[in-house]
Design a protein around this motif. Structure first.
Motif, short mmCIF file in Angstrom:
data_model
loop_
_atom_site.label_atom_id
_atom_site.label_comp_id
_atom_site.label_asym_id
_atom_site.label_seq_id
_atom_site.Cartn_x
_atom_site.Cartn_y
_atom_site.Cartn_z
N HIS A 31 0.84 -1.20 0.00
CA HIS A 31 0.00 0.00 0.00
C HIS A 31 0.87 1.25 0.00
CE1 HIS A 31 -3.50 -2.28 1.78
NE2 HIS A 31 -2.51 -3.01 2.27
N GLU A 32 0.24 2.39 -0.26
CA GLU A 32 0.85 3.69 0.07
C GLU A 32 -0.11 4.42 0.99
OE1 GLU A 32 1.72 5.65 -3.60
OE2 GLU A 32 3.29 4.21 -4.11
N THR A 33 0.45 5.25 1.87
CA THR A 33 -0.38 5.96 2.85
C THR A 33 -1.26 7.03 2.19
OG1 THR A 33 1.26 7.68 3.24
CG2 THR A 33 1.40 5.68 4.62
N ASN A 35 -0.71 9.92 2.28
CA ASN A 35 -0.63 11.08 3.17
C ASN A 35 0.65 11.84 2.83
OD1 ASN A 35 -0.44 12.91 5.22
ND2 ASN A 35 -1.02 11.48 6.84
N THR A 36 0.49 12.93 2.07
CA THR A 36 1.68 13.65 1.58
C THR A 36 2.12 14.78 2.52
OG1 THR A 36 0.21 15.03 0.25
CG2 THR A 36 1.23 13.15 -0.87
N ARG A 37 1.45 14.93 3.66
CA ARG A 37 1.86 15.97 4.61
C ARG A 37 3.31 15.77 5.03
NH1 ARG A 37 0.58 15.64 9.50
NH2 ARG A 37 -0.65 13.74 9.31
N SER A 38 4.03 16.89 5.26
CA SER A 38 5.37 16.80 5.83
C SER A 38 5.26 16.18 7.21
CB SER A 38 5.99 18.18 5.94
OG SER A 38 6.57 18.56 4.74
N GLY A 39 6.14 15.27 7.52
CA GLY A 39 6.13 14.64 8.84
C GLY A 39 5.28 13.39 8.92
N ALA A 40 4.53 13.08 7.86
CA ALA A 40 3.69 11.87 7.87
C ALA A 40 4.55 10.66 7.54
CB ALA A 40 2.53 12.02 6.88
N ASP A 41 5.51 10.40 8.44
CA ASP A 41 6.48 9.33 8.19
C ASP A 41 6.09 8.04 8.91
OD1 ASP A 41 6.98 10.01 10.80
OD2 ASP A 41 9.01 10.77 10.44
N ALA A 42 6.99 7.07 8.91
CA ALA A 42 6.67 5.77 9.52
C ALA A 42 6.40 5.90 11.01
CB ALA A 42 7.82 4.79 9.26
N GLN A 92 0.19 -6.62 5.69
CA GLN A 92 -0.04 -5.31 5.07
C GLN A 92 1.15 -4.38 5.29
OE1 GLN A 92 -2.96 -5.46 3.50
NE2 GLN A 92 -3.66 -7.32 4.57
N VAL A 93 1.68 -3.85 4.18
CA VAL A 93 2.86 -2.97 4.26
C VAL A 93 2.52 -1.63 3.59
CG1 VAL A 93 5.27 -2.67 3.59
CG2 VAL A 93 4.42 -4.94 4.19
N GLU A 94 2.65 -0.55 4.35
CA GLU A 94 2.34 0.80 3.85
C GLU A 94 3.64 1.57 3.56
OE1 GLU A 94 -0.52 2.56 3.38
OE2 GLU A 94 -2.06 1.28 4.32
N ILE A 95 3.73 2.13 2.36
CA ILE A 95 4.88 2.97 2.00
C ILE A 95 4.49 4.43 2.24
CG2 ILE A 95 6.48 3.65 0.17
CD1 ILE A 95 5.64 1.08 -1.34
N CYS A 96 5.35 5.18 2.93
CA CYS A 96 5.08 6.60 3.18
C CYS A 96 5.33 7.43 1.93
CB CYS A 96 5.98 7.12 4.29
SG CYS A 96 5.53 6.45 5.89
#
Ligand code: ZN
Length: 247
Positions: A31-33, A35-42, A92-96
């Motif tokens: 998946h991808e999150t 969520n493109t906000r700055s700081g929306a990291d793992a 389930q694996v989410e990429i930031c």
């Protein structure tokens, strides 16, 4: 190998946002999150899950350009894939995709994590699937848009799998070179040569091929190193085709 740490969601919370344990662990769902906000990291996504996500959603790992954070043991049947089969049988694996992160590095880190899970759980690489495969959702969206193509990602997983098996020092001292496909103009080949020399710090040459041109690298020691080199060229979109040739 990507740095992986656990910040496991407590069982009480986990039971609210999953079908409980008993995951068949047959697939890895990517998946991808979105969520493109700055700081929306793992770390941010792991903390969100840990502190009690108000959405009816859950996933095992979040990966950014620095690390992979595990929120659930594989046994949990998380809610991420949009289908019973995907949730009951998938890890389930989410990429930031945070604006202040390096997407390409996050994808590379994800490939390394996926290679490790495949090995640990004995899952075949053909069972690495997109969220889209489970429910039709446009996810992972940037990958599906071609920012890093799915086939490139699978190649990265294969290359990373080769590395995880290298527990003993490789005895492969054979020399290999990577050849690109052809470019219509010498200038196009020179542009690629420039990147290989100055950005990657490699030795590389231009060769004529009929009326066209191709780029040839210096030698890599061992086939794994050559494959990584070829993957790096393709990931940077410097060539659509690469060939590895023995010296
Ligand atoms: Zn998804």
């Amino acid at each position: 190998m990507v740095v992986t740490r656990k910040k496991l969601v407590p069982d009480v919370q986990a039971n609210k946002v999953s079908y409980g344990k008993g995951n068949a662990k047959k697939y890895i769902v990517v998946h991808e999150t979105d969520n493109t906000r700055s700081g929306a990291d793992a770390d941010a996504h792991a903390r969100l899950q840990y502190n009690g996500n108000s959405r009816s959603a859950s996933w095992h790992y979040t990966v950014d350009d620095k690390e992979a954070v595990q929120s659930f043991e594989h046994a949990w049947r998380c809610w991420a894939a949009g289908s019973n089969k995907g949730n009951n049988e998938g890890i389930q694996v989410e990429i930031c995709v945070n604006a202040d992160g390096n997407y390409l590095k996050a994808v590379q880190n994800t490939a390394e994590l996926v290679a490790k899970i495949l090995k640990d759980e004995g899952i075949p690489i053909s069972n690495v699937v997109q969220h889209n495969h489970c429910s039709g959702k446009n996810c992972p969206s940037q990958m599906r848009a071609g920012k890093v193509s799915w086939s490139q990602f699978i190649t990265m997983v294969k290359n990373a799998s080769g590395n995880t098996q290298q527990h003993k020092p490789s005895a492969d001292t054979s020399k290999y070179r990577v050849l690109t496909g052809t470019y219509a103009t010498k200038q196009a080949a020179e542009n690629v040569l420039d990147v290989l020399k100055h950005r990657f710090g490699w030795v590389a040459y231009i060769e004529p091929d009929g009326a066209k041109w191709r780029v040839k690298t210096g030698t890599f020691t061992g086939i794994d190193a050559a494959k990584l080199g070829a993957s790096k060229i393709e990931t940077a979109k410097l060539a659509q085709v690469t060939n590895i040739v023995a010296e």
